[in-house]
Design a protein around this motif. Structure first.
Motif, short mmCIF file in Angstrom:
data_model
loop_
_atom_site.label_atom_id
_atom_site.label_comp_id
_atom_site.label_asym_id
_atom_site.label_seq_id
_atom_site.Cartn_x
_atom_site.Cartn_y
_atom_site.Cartn_z
N LEU A 177 0.83 -1.19 0.00
CA LEU A 177 0.00 0.00 0.00
C LEU A 177 0.87 1.25 0.00
CD1 LEU A 177 -3.01 0.95 0.37
CD2 LEU A 177 -2.54 0.97 2.82
N THR A 178 0.44 2.25 -0.72
CA THR A 178 1.11 3.56 -0.68
C THR A 178 0.10 4.60 -0.21
OG1 THR A 178 0.52 4.17 -2.95
CG2 THR A 178 2.59 2.94 -2.64
N ALA A 179 0.63 5.72 0.21
CA ALA A 179 -0.25 6.82 0.62
C ALA A 179 -1.12 7.28 -0.56
CB ALA A 179 0.56 7.98 1.17
N ALA A 180 -0.59 7.19 -1.78
CA ALA A 180 -1.34 7.60 -2.97
C ALA A 180 -2.53 6.70 -3.25
CB ALA A 180 -0.42 7.62 -4.19
N GLU A 211 -9.56 2.20 -9.67
CA GLU A 211 -8.83 3.43 -10.00
C GLU A 211 -7.70 3.66 -9.00
OE1 GLU A 211 -12.02 6.25 -9.95
OE2 GLU A 211 -12.88 5.47 -11.82
N GLN A 212 -8.00 3.47 -7.71
CA GLN A 212 -6.98 3.67 -6.67
C GLN A 212 -5.84 2.67 -6.78
OE1 GLN A 212 -7.95 7.00 -5.70
NE2 GLN A 212 -6.43 6.16 -4.35
N LEU A 213 -6.15 1.44 -7.16
CA LEU A 213 -5.10 0.42 -7.28
C LEU A 213 -4.03 0.83 -8.30
CD1 LEU A 213 -7.24 -2.80 -7.04
CD2 LEU A 213 -5.29 -2.24 -5.56
N MET A 214 -4.42 1.63 -9.27
CA MET A 214 -3.47 2.05 -10.31
C MET A 214 -3.15 3.54 -10.23
SD MET A 214 -3.02 -0.90 -11.40
CE MET A 214 -1.90 -0.66 -12.76
N ALA A 215 -3.51 4.19 -9.12
CA ALA A 215 -3.39 5.64 -8.99
C ALA A 215 -1.97 6.16 -9.16
CB ALA A 215 -3.95 6.10 -7.65
N GLU A 240 3.62 -6.70 -11.71
CA GLU A 240 4.70 -7.62 -11.34
C GLU A 240 4.67 -7.97 -9.86
OE1 GLU A 240 7.18 -8.81 -13.47
OE2 GLU A 240 6.06 -7.94 -15.13
N GLN A 241 4.19 -7.04 -9.04
CA GLN A 241 4.18 -7.20 -7.59
C GLN A 241 2.78 -6.94 -7.06
OE1 GLN A 241 6.83 -8.11 -5.70
NE2 GLN A 241 7.98 -8.32 -7.59
N PRO A 242 2.40 -7.60 -5.96
CA PRO A 242 1.09 -7.31 -5.35
C PRO A 242 0.99 -5.84 -4.95
CG PRO A 242 2.08 -9.25 -4.35
CD PRO A 242 3.13 -8.61 -5.21
N ARG A 243 -0.22 -5.32 -5.03
CA ARG A 243 -0.48 -3.94 -4.61
C ARG A 243 -1.86 -3.86 -3.98
NH1 ARG A 243 -0.40 0.46 -8.24
NH2 ARG A 243 1.80 0.00 -8.41
N ALA A 244 -2.07 -2.82 -3.19
CA ALA A 244 -3.33 -2.68 -2.48
C ALA A 244 -3.80 -1.23 -2.51
CB ALA A 244 -3.16 -3.14 -1.03
N LEU A 246 -4.61 -6.51 -5.29
CA LEU A 246 -4.37 -6.88 -6.68
C LEU A 246 -3.05 -7.62 -6.73
CD1 LEU A 246 -5.24 -6.54 -9.69
CD2 LEU A 246 -3.83 -4.46 -9.70
N VAL A 247 -3.09 -8.83 -7.27
CA VAL A 247 -1.87 -9.64 -7.34
C VAL A 247 -1.58 -10.03 -8.78
CG1 VAL A 247 -2.11 -10.55 -4.98
CG2 VAL A 247 -3.09 -11.80 -6.90
#
Length: 158
Positions: A7-10, A30-34, A76-80, A106-107
């Motif tokens: 997770l990022t602050a963005a 939208e946030q997952l790719m923000a 390439e890497q999981p994101r949230a 998102l994995v």
């Protein structure tokens, strides 16, 4: 599990207004790719993946929390992404309570064991009533991000 690797602050939003589960999933996609330069087709594909997963059964855990998740060949890497809604919405959760905390995962398409391991840790995390109460009290995106990333379980890797 170090949430700052997912997770990022963005990708963290506090006080979001949505009126439906579908709109919440759209906002999460939208946030997952923000913080990327992903094209609209990628974001649309993620949204469709979240919708397909919800049709299999609600990802609403109960107690106002949902963990929508899907896979993508475009990462390439999981994101949230994390949303705290301004007002809870119906999410078809097992306990029939509306949801106001949504943590989307998102994995990569090929990620199987890692996907399940992350979901298990997230479910544990969101069972923590003190954490959820703290997240609901947050007044800014940064506070929400700091609160969730500061969580530690009693488990050795938490």
């Amino acid at each position: 599990m170090d949430l700052s690797t997912l997770l990022t602050a963005a990708r963290t939003r506090c006080g979001v207004t949505v009126t439906s589960k579908k709109r919440a999933l759209e906002c999460l996609s939208e946030q997952l790719m923000a913080d990327t330069d992903a094209d609209p087709d990628t974001t649309r594909s993620i949204f469709e993946g979240l919708i397909v997963r919800e049709r299999l059964g609600s990802t609403g855990l109960g107690r106002g929390v949902a963990l929508p998740h899907t896979r993508s060949p475009d990462i390439e890497q999981p994101r949230a992404a994390l949303l705290r809604l301004a007002e809870p919405i119906d999410f078809d959760a097992a306990d029939r309570r509306p949801v106001d905390l949504l943590f989307a995962l998102l994995v990569p398409e090929h990620s199987n064991d890692e996907h399940l391991r992350i979901l298990s840790r997230l479910a544990e995390m969101f069972r923590d009533e003190a954490l959820c109460a703290g997240l609901r009290a947050c007044q800014s995106d940064q506070d929400l991000y700091d609160s969730v990333c500061g969580w530690r379980s009693g488990a050795p890797d938490g």
